[in-house]
Design an enzyme around this catalytic site. Structure first.
Site, PDB file in Angstrom:
ATOM      1  N   VAL A  11      92.431 -12.327  -1.451  1.00 36.52           N
ATOM      2  CA  VAL A  11      91.867 -11.469  -0.406  1.00 36.52           C
ATOM      3  C   VAL A  11      92.931 -10.543   0.174  1.00 36.52           C
ATOM      4  CG1 VAL A  11      90.807 -11.488   1.897  1.00 36.52           C
ATOM      5  CG2 VAL A  11      89.989 -13.055   0.137  1.00 36.52           C
ATOM      6  N   LYS A  35     107.049 -15.053  -4.460  1.00 34.44           N
ATOM      7  CA  LYS A  35     105.902 -14.186  -4.676  1.00 34.44           C
ATOM      8  C   LYS A  35     106.213 -12.769  -4.163  1.00 34.44           C
ATOM      9  CE  LYS A  35     101.284 -15.371  -4.000  1.00 34.44           C
ATOM     10  NZ  LYS A  35     100.120 -15.652  -3.148  1.00 34.44           N
ATOM     11  N   ARG A 154      84.082 -10.416  -4.533  1.00 37.96           N
ATOM     12  CA  ARG A 154      83.967 -11.435  -5.580  1.00 37.96           C
ATOM     13  C   ARG A 154      85.167 -11.302  -6.499  1.00 37.96           C
ATOM     14  NH1 ARG A 154      78.728  -9.026  -7.967  1.00 37.96           N
ATOM     15  NH2 ARG A 154      79.901  -7.261  -7.174  1.00 37.96           N
ATOM     16  N   PHE A 249      72.090 -13.244  -8.648  1.00 37.77           N
ATOM     17  CA  PHE A 249      72.372 -14.663  -8.406  1.00 37.77           C
ATOM     18  C   PHE A 249      71.191 -15.568  -8.765  1.00 37.77           C
ATOM     19  CE2 PHE A 249      76.656 -15.259  -6.679  1.00 37.77           C
ATOM     20  CZ  PHE A 249      77.063 -13.951  -6.841  1.00 37.77           C
ATOM     21  N   ALA A 252      70.598 -18.800 -14.344  1.00 41.27           N
ATOM     22  CA  ALA A 252      70.750 -20.245 -14.522  1.00 41.27           C
ATOM     23  C   ALA A 252      71.989 -20.516 -15.370  1.00 41.27           C
ATOM     24  CB  ALA A 252      69.504 -20.809 -15.195  1.00 41.27           C
ATOM     25  N   GLY A 257      80.923 -22.708  -9.457  1.00 39.00           N
ATOM     26  CA  GLY A 257      82.252 -23.280  -9.233  1.00 39.00           C
ATOM     27  C   GLY A 257      83.083 -22.262  -8.470  1.00 39.00           C
ATOM     28  N   CYS A 260      85.428 -20.671  -3.758  1.00 37.03           N
ATOM     29  CA  CYS A 260      84.667 -20.368  -2.536  1.00 37.03           C
ATOM     30  C   CYS A 260      83.415 -21.226  -2.361  1.00 37.03           C
ATOM     31  CB  CYS A 260      84.291 -18.893  -2.516  1.00 37.03           C
ATOM     32  SG  CYS A 260      85.720 -17.837  -2.627  1.00 37.03           S
ATOM     33  N   LYS A 263      83.647 -25.179  -1.826  1.00 39.23           N
ATOM     34  CA  LYS A 263      84.344 -25.456  -0.568  1.00 39.23           C
ATOM     35  C   LYS A 263      83.530 -24.978   0.631  1.00 39.23           C
ATOM     36  CE  LYS A 263      87.554 -22.174   0.654  1.00 39.23           C
ATOM     37  NZ  LYS A 263      87.730 -21.560   1.906  1.00 39.23           N
TER      38      LYS A 263
HETATM   39  C1  UGA Z   1      81.825 -15.584  -3.819  1.00 43.09           C
HETATM   40  C2  UGA Z   1      80.857 -14.555  -3.179  1.00 43.09           C
HETATM   41  O1  UGA Z   1      80.006 -13.994  -4.185  1.00 43.09           O
HETATM   42  C3  UGA Z   1      81.631 -13.426  -2.488  1.00 43.09           C
HETATM   43  O2  UGA Z   1      80.740 -12.543  -1.827  1.00 43.09           O
HETATM   44  C4  UGA Z   1      82.596 -14.059  -1.469  1.00 43.09           C
HETATM   45  O3  UGA Z   1      83.384 -13.062  -0.830  1.00 43.09           O
HETATM   46  C5  UGA Z   1      83.521 -15.032  -2.184  1.00 43.09           C
HETATM   47  O4  UGA Z   1      82.721 -16.052  -2.829  1.00 43.09           O
HETATM   48  C6  UGA Z   1      84.429 -15.662  -1.163  1.00 43.09           C
HETATM   49  O5  UGA Z   1      83.942 -16.404  -0.298  1.00 43.09           O
HETATM   50  O6  UGA Z   1      85.622 -15.321  -1.128  1.00 43.09           O
HETATM   51  P1  UGA Z   1      83.280 -15.647  -6.105  1.00 43.09           P
HETATM   52  O7  UGA Z   1      83.549 -17.083  -5.766  1.00 43.09           O
HETATM   53  O8  UGA Z   1      84.422 -14.761  -6.476  1.00 43.09           O
HETATM   54  O9  UGA Z   1      82.537 -14.895  -4.862  1.00 43.09           O
HETATM   55  O10 UGA Z   1      82.268 -15.622  -7.336  1.00 43.09           O
HETATM   56  P2  UGA Z   1      80.710 -15.421  -7.562  1.00 43.09           P
HETATM   57  O11 UGA Z   1      80.526 -14.217  -8.394  1.00 43.09           O
HETATM   58  O12 UGA Z   1      79.945 -15.489  -6.315  1.00 43.09           O
HETATM   59  O13 UGA Z   1      80.376 -16.692  -8.469  1.00 43.09           O
HETATM   60  C7  UGA Z   1      80.493 -18.026  -7.963  1.00 43.09           C
HETATM   61  C8  UGA Z   1      80.014 -19.031  -8.979  1.00 43.09           C
HETATM   62  O14 UGA Z   1      78.597 -18.939  -9.146  1.00 43.09           O
HETATM   63  C9  UGA Z   1      80.601 -18.847 -10.388  1.00 43.09           C
HETATM   64  O15 UGA Z   1      80.909 -20.110 -10.918  1.00 43.09           O
HETATM   65  C10 UGA Z   1      79.473 -18.184 -11.166  1.00 43.09           C
HETATM   66  O16 UGA Z   1      79.552 -18.454 -12.530  1.00 43.09           O
HETATM   67  C11 UGA Z   1      78.264 -18.823 -10.527  1.00 43.09           C
HETATM   68  N1  UGA Z   1      77.004 -18.032 -10.639  1.00 43.09           N
HETATM   69  C12 UGA Z   1      76.911 -16.825 -10.043  1.00 43.09           C
HETATM   70  C13 UGA Z   1      75.925 -18.562 -11.333  1.00 43.09           C
HETATM   71  O17 UGA Z   1      75.974 -19.678 -11.877  1.00 43.09           O
HETATM   72  N2  UGA Z   1      74.768 -17.821 -11.402  1.00 43.09           N
HETATM   73  C14 UGA Z   1      74.641 -16.602 -10.812  1.00 43.09           C
HETATM   74  O18 UGA Z   1      73.551 -16.002 -10.909  1.00 43.09           O
HETATM   75  C15 UGA Z   1      75.747 -16.088 -10.115  1.00 43.09           C
END
Ligand code: UGA
Length: 431
Positions: A11, A35, A154, A249, A252, A257, A260, A263
């Protein structure tokens, strides 16, 4: 404007680079000296599309610098952003010790009015605690304001998400601070939502939990689809075409994982509990997520009969595509379970192999230089991360390298008819 950002993780680093890109002068602060040295030498510690170019360009333009000194950051900027980790504790609650430490450190070097902005994901009411801490350790009694400005980027599309956000949330109880925050975000031409401090903090947990809920909803539907012969993708398309629901989102898979969702959802359950509400809906979201992985493993076990002595080709180690991040990656958790049951695993990921390697001590696990190598002599292939690269693999040639072409697509990335034509016994999720 002159800005500093404390914490150079995902971030902090991406925010710093994007603020510099729109013309602000940014100092990134991190207490990890190595770093900072790495960043000063132009080496970027994470893989994020577009980030390296952005950092190099803005460093060369003199708008982006790195330091290990918090005093240097605070004294040379009008606004101080906090973007440090808020890791989970054993019981699911949030460890806020990094935030508290930064609040004390900022307070100790305050010499004139500053806006202190929390960007890390924190429980509702953390801003109040930050303000109390700064007031307590701010010996010169300098005026300051605390703002909550949650980040919604993301991983894998962080730069694009930050440059073109859906909305900017500014939670503040001071008009003066809101004016400053609006000025920072003016170049982004995005929708700005001004709220009180508590609401802004809550929005972040509420948004992430709702997205996780969508994923668990479609994953639960995938089980119904498998049992009834329906196709989960068609169902998702049909539901998602209703603009009140939306298609995003609703993919399936093997469950969510990453650093974010797992947790944040447990944290939100805990926060709600502390506030006197038993958030059973979110407990079920977690339950479905864990069960989805079990269902997938069961399908593999049923097909291969036993894992012991089987050679499994694993495509994907990152928690999702376009990132090298392996934190709470379902792909890794699946691999560890199969190793425990005696399987041998050959794995390949386009970006995440360096970060994943230390997580595997077992002799049965090896990394491969390519997807083709993974297929060599494999009893089955498991596709566990949604890398688009995996779509364009020569699947025909892969099939010929395997003992018998069996493919488990945990991300519904491939076309079932095409895979059958290549001779695969092909399994995916909910279709
Ligand atoms: C997530 C949120 O989408 C962001 O908006 C947020 O800022 C971020 O957390 C955070 O709190 O910092 P991120 O963890 O980077 O972002 O990834 P995502 O794209 O949201 O995916 C999360 C998980 O869900 C991944 O394992 C992905 O494979 C899974 N997923 C996502 C699915 O299984 N199906 C979907 O349709 C979408």
């Amino acid at each position: 404007m002159k800005l500093s950002i404390v914490g150079s993780g995902y971030v902090g680093l991406v925010t710093g680079a994007c603020f510099a890109e729109v013309g602000h002068s940014v100092i990134c602060v991190d207490n990890d000296q190595s770093k900072v040295k790495q960043l000063q030498a132009g080496q970027i510690p994470i893989y994020e599309p577009g980030l390296e170019e952005l950092i190099k360009k803005n460093v060369a333009a003199g708008r982006l610098t790195f330091t290990a000194s918090i005093a240097e950051g605070v004294q040379n900027s009008e606004v101080v952003f906090i973007a440090v980790p808020t890791p989970p504790r054993e019981d699911g609650s949030v460890d806020l010790s990094f935030i508290e430490k930064v609040a004390r450190e900022v307070a100790a070097v305050l010499t004139e009015y500053r806006v202190i902005v929390d960007k890390s994901t924190v429980p509702v009411k953390t801003g109040d605690k930050v303000a109390q801490t700064i007031a307590r350790y701010n010996k010169k009694k300098v005026e300051f304001d605390v703002v909550s400005n949650p980040e919604f980027l993301r991983e894998g599309s962080a730069v694009a998400d930050l440059m073109k956000p859906d909305r900017i949330v500014i939670g503040a109880d001071s008009e003066k601070a809101v004016k400053t925050m609006r000025a920072i975000y003016e170049p982004f031409k995005a929708k700005i939502l001004v709220t009180d401090l508590n609401s802004a903090e809550l929005i972040k947990h509420a948004a992430n939990s709702f997205l996780a809920l969508k994923i668990s909803y479609i994953n639960a539907l995938s089980a119904i689809c498998e049992a009834s012969g329906a196709n989960v993708e068609m169902v998702a398309d049909g539901m998602g075409a209703d603009h009140r629901i939306g298609r995003a989102f609703l993919n399936a898979g093997i469950g969510y994982g990453g650093s974010c969702f797992p947790k944040d959802i447990s944290a939100f359950i805990k926060i709600s509990e502390e506030l006197g509400y038993d958030f059973k809906l979110l407990k079920e979201v977690e339950h479905i997520n864990a069960h989805q992985r079990e269902r997938f493993l069961k399908k593999i076990r049923e097909t291969l009969w036993v894992f012991k002595d089987k050679q499994i080709g694993l495509l994907g180690l990152a928690f999702k595509g376009n990132t090298d991040d392996v934190r709470s990656s379902v792909a890794i958790e699946l691999a560890q379970q199969m190793l425990k049951e005696g399987a041998k695993i050959k794995a390949y990921d386009p970006k995440a192999m360096d970060k994943a390697a230390p997580l595997f001590k077992s002799k049965g696990f090896t990394m491969c230089a390519s997807a083709e190598e993974v297929a060599e002599g494999a009893d089955a292939i498991i596709l566990a991360t949604e890398w688009v690269d995996f779509k364009t693999i020569d699947w025909g040639s892969m099939a010929s390298k395997m003992i018998s072409p069996i493919l488990f697509d945990g991300r519904n990335l491939l076309n079932p008819d095409k895979m059958s034509k290549f001779g695969y016994q092909y399994f995916s999720i909910g279709r």
